[in-house]
Design an enzyme around this catalytic site. Sequence first.
Site, PDB file in Angstrom:
ATOM      1  N   GLU A 157      55.220 -96.084 -84.742  1.00  0.00           N
ATOM      2  CA  GLU A 157      53.856 -95.561 -84.656  1.00  0.00           C
ATOM      3  C   GLU A 157      53.734 -94.053 -84.877  1.00  0.00           C
ATOM      4  O   GLU A 157      53.392 -93.307 -83.945  1.00  0.00           O
ATOM      5  CB  GLU A 157      53.244 -95.934 -83.297  1.00  0.00           C
ATOM      6  CG  GLU A 157      53.236 -97.431 -83.022  1.00  0.00           C
ATOM      7  CD  GLU A 157      52.458 -97.793 -81.749  1.00  0.00           C
ATOM      8  OE1 GLU A 157      52.131 -96.892 -80.978  1.00  0.00           O
ATOM      9  OE2 GLU A 157      52.180 -98.993 -81.565  1.00  0.00           O
ATOM     10  N   GLU A 210      54.650-105.440 -82.306  1.00  0.00           N
ATOM     11  CA  GLU A 210      54.087-105.325 -80.949  1.00  0.00           C
ATOM     12  C   GLU A 210      52.712-105.963 -80.914  1.00  0.00           C
ATOM     13  O   GLU A 210      51.894-105.746 -81.814  1.00  0.00           O
ATOM     14  CB  GLU A 210      53.892-103.861 -80.512  1.00  0.00           C
ATOM     15  CG  GLU A 210      55.146-103.158 -80.083  1.00  0.00           C
ATOM     16  CD  GLU A 210      54.891-101.714 -79.664  1.00  0.00           C
ATOM     17  OE1 GLU A 210      53.807-101.407 -79.117  1.00  0.00           O
ATOM     18  OE2 GLU A 210      55.788-100.892 -79.904  1.00  0.00           O
TER      19      GLU A 210
HETATM   20  C1  FCB Z   1      52.160 -98.867 -78.197  1.00  0.00           C
HETATM   21  C2  FCB Z   1      53.540 -98.308 -77.931  1.00  0.00           C
HETATM   22  C3  FCB Z   1      54.293 -98.996 -76.824  1.00  0.00           C
HETATM   23  C4  FCB Z   1      53.400 -99.417 -75.684  1.00  0.00           C
HETATM   24  C5  FCB Z   1      52.154-100.105 -76.178  1.00  0.00           C
HETATM   25  C6  FCB Z   1      51.230-100.569 -75.098  1.00  0.00           C
HETATM   26  O1  FCB Z   1      51.364 -97.891 -78.771  1.00  0.00           O
HETATM   27  O2  FCB Z   1      54.324 -98.398 -79.097  1.00  0.00           O
HETATM   28  O3  FCB Z   1      55.339 -98.151 -76.441  1.00  0.00           O
HETATM   29  O4  FCB Z   1      53.151 -98.373 -74.849  1.00  0.00           O
HETATM   30  O5  FCB Z   1      51.462 -99.277 -77.069  1.00  0.00           O
END
Ligand code: FCB
Length: 445
Positions: free
Chosen positions: A170, A354
């Site tokens: 990210e 994620e």
């Molecule tokens: C993302 C991050 C991760 C976590 C989630 C909820 O932005 O990559 O580390 O904190 O959000």
Amino acid sequence: MSKITLPPTSTMMSKSFVYGVATASFQIEGGIEDRLPCIWDTFCQTAGKIADGSNGEVACDHYNKWFEDIELIESIGVDAYRLSISWPRVIDKEGQLNQAGVDFYIQILDELNRRNIKPFVTLYHWDLPQHIEDTGGWLNRKTAYLYADYADKISKAFGDRVYSYATFNEPFCSAFLGYEIGVHAPGKTGRQNGRQAAHHILLAHGLGMQVLQKNSPDSKNGIVLNFTPCYPKSNSDADLQATDYADQYINQWYIKPIFDKAYPKIFDLLPENEKPVIEAGDFDIIAQPLDYIGINYYTRLTYSAPQVEGEFYHEHEHLYPRTDIGWEIYPQALTDLLTSLAKRYPLPPIYITENGAAIADTIENGEVVDTDRINYYQSHLNAVDSAIEQGVNVQGYFAWSLMDNFEWAEGYLKRFGITYVDYQSQERTLKHSGIAYQQLIKSRS
Ligand code: FCB
């Protein structure tokens, strides 16, 4: 107990579809006495930055409990585990490998491989060594070259133990949250800072990809980007234009250079003193071919015409329903995102690296009944399935997170885990969502 189901004919029910769980070093490890300080240690010490005033000193004590945590991962039945490497644990101040830190990760990688769990290794999940921040951090072009050297040394040390590398997690969060609006470490502000940090991170990504393809040609090497899809408040021309600007500024900025060797056209609208410094040849370095792209998705946002002179858009509060962190639950945006990215760019295979929900869980009689999280996973897995149905090449999905952990500026107040962590006893308890995920994985043919 609620289940998670997918159509038996779905690609996501085949054993070749990769299911995993994800974590990040600073959020779970603790063990700070054995590594150099990072920018998040410093940020946590700054009054008012972390909602509960906490820090990463102990976190989930994964530094000591890593073996038990791998047993937990195996018990869920996942195919893969996405973890990140703490740069300040493995490289010393002189830029040499810190063998004890390297060995910490090698024992984890060996144990995962022994159990046939694919290690997905992220090289940078926000914990920049503080001494590098002290020489300018991501505002200093030299940091990109320090990163490439770190990637070189660590990928050589890991040898063939890694199934997949991500250069960065990210870049938007590191650059925008960390250097432009200052709500994440190192807490710098200003548009020029944000744009410059982003450019140097993208440059570092390109340099890192070159290193990984040389040192580790057999692993799947790529990058993890997050997207918050942008929707208009109304269909007025002004709202549509503002929404497009927001999308360019917060989303496309980080992907377009990788595929198109250029920033989105909003770049030209920035005043000269807010544009990043770009050197000749940078885009050729940034646009390395990728073996895969990781996509992180949690929520969407809505926009309308700017209300302040000099702004490009007005961002609205999240709509409802929301998770405990205040983010709107809107699974359709994940389908829309995947189909639109696939139309716009020549994407390699995609992994959802994620996805997950913060829920205010409580543990009662040893059980965590987190039905809202199960519903979140169900609707978002359906959204991925629907993108695959429309022809998008998604090859895997990772739940964020394996366990409750240090949620950055929110400290320990927000629980994202499919495993409950009691921070007093460090006891782990698989939540109902973890059991539902486990059952889904086990029911594949
Ligand atoms: C993302 C991050 C991760 C976590 C989630 C909820 O932005 O990559 O580390 O904190 O959000």
